[in-house]
Design an enzyme around this catalytic site. Sequence first.
Site, short mmCIF file in Angstrom:
data_model
loop_
_atom_site.label_atom_id
_atom_site.label_comp_id
_atom_site.label_asym_id
_atom_site.label_seq_id
_atom_site.Cartn_x
_atom_site.Cartn_y
_atom_site.Cartn_z
N SER A 1 0.81 -1.22 0.00
CA SER A 1 0.00 0.00 0.00
C SER A 1 0.84 1.27 0.00
CB SER A 1 -0.94 0.04 1.20
OG SER A 1 -0.30 0.65 2.30
N VAL A 2 0.14 2.37 -0.21
CA VAL A 2 0.71 3.72 -0.20
C VAL A 2 1.39 4.03 1.13
CG1 VAL A 2 -1.45 4.80 0.64
CG2 VAL A 2 0.10 6.14 -0.81
N LYS A 3 0.99 3.31 2.19
CA LYS A 3 1.48 3.62 3.53
C LYS A 3 2.95 3.25 3.74
CE LYS A 3 -2.09 5.56 5.34
NZ LYS A 3 -2.04 6.93 5.86
N ASP A 4 3.48 2.42 2.84
CA ASP A 4 4.92 2.12 2.92
C ASP A 4 5.73 3.41 2.86
OD1 ASP A 4 4.12 -0.48 2.86
OD2 ASP A 4 5.20 -1.02 1.04
#
Length: 340
Positions: free
Chosen positions: A42-45
């Site tokens: 996800s983008v949260k990485d």
Amino acid sequence: MKVYDSILEAVGDTPMVRIRSVSKQVPAEIFAKLEFMNPGGSVKDRLVRYLLERYDEAGALTPDTVLVENSSGNTGAALSMAAAVRGIGCVVTIPDKMSTEKIARMRAFGTRVVVAPTAVAADAPESYYSQARRIAEETPGAIYPDQYNNPLNAAAHYASTGPEIWEQTGGRIDAFVCGIGTGGTISGVGRYLKERDPSIRVIGVDPEGSVFHDQFHHGRLSTPHVYQVEGIGEDYLVEAVDFSVIDDIIRVDDRSSFLTARRLVREEGLLCGGSSGAAMWGALQVADRFPGGRIVVLLPDSGNMYLSKFLDDDWMVRHGHLAAPTAATPQAMAAVAGAE
Ligand code: PMP
């Protein structure tokens, strides 16, 4: 060929893909930024890599550090991955409406997952926010990123997601459409793009039941209610959202989010999550405003996390989103018929 020192270095530089089928009926070109291609899914990485860089600069990480965070499952996964690489502890609180896949993924990394009730006020002691704060206070060596209220959240996207989008489009972009959860992505990317070209419109997508839409349009806090789409919307006004870089917020319902995500899987081959469907649905709604223009839509996470939910036909039928299970494609059905 490039060899990385750890998986954390493989975060970012995600592909952008032209949408060919789902956008056929609209007068603008749509491009999808594939954040599910990040190693943690996800983008949260990006947020977690950026946080770790800042913590390392400050010398804040020791062998006794325990990362403690409240998450809808993606920041938790990214922190879990990072904790595994660094050999430190990780505790994540998550609301019970989130998929079992997300909980299992964090546990696979060795994280302690605390499942909290969804349908309670944000300031209730049993909410996932309150529990994370309490665990952080009670745990020696705890670091609590507090993504909902941390300016480093938007800064991470200002530093990486925004520049990538600008470069991949060669600066030829009329609108950026993005779901809002903590607001980190839209705030950081929005600020970066508008600094480059103030005419770029930044449009947020907010699920029915969340507070952002009414706050933006009417300046008042609506009464939140539980909805099914995961990772976007909020039940209180968080500090990471910068409304000053947002031009409009569109409201989306669960069914539209899921059906659009399913179209992205079946028609574009993009195995994405429900919030990706929400963002794409939002882009289709506003496309008339940009005839001949280019819209970039951010797809935050992977469909792998929802195989037992909206990507499962029986789940969709059970929740009234589909009248009947969908068959395999006509092409696949024809192949089987031919073989019989
Ligand atoms: N979609 C999903 C699936 C998410 O997990 C998140 C993060 N909560 C978002 C969208 C929203 O991103 P942000 O927190 O940067 O607004």
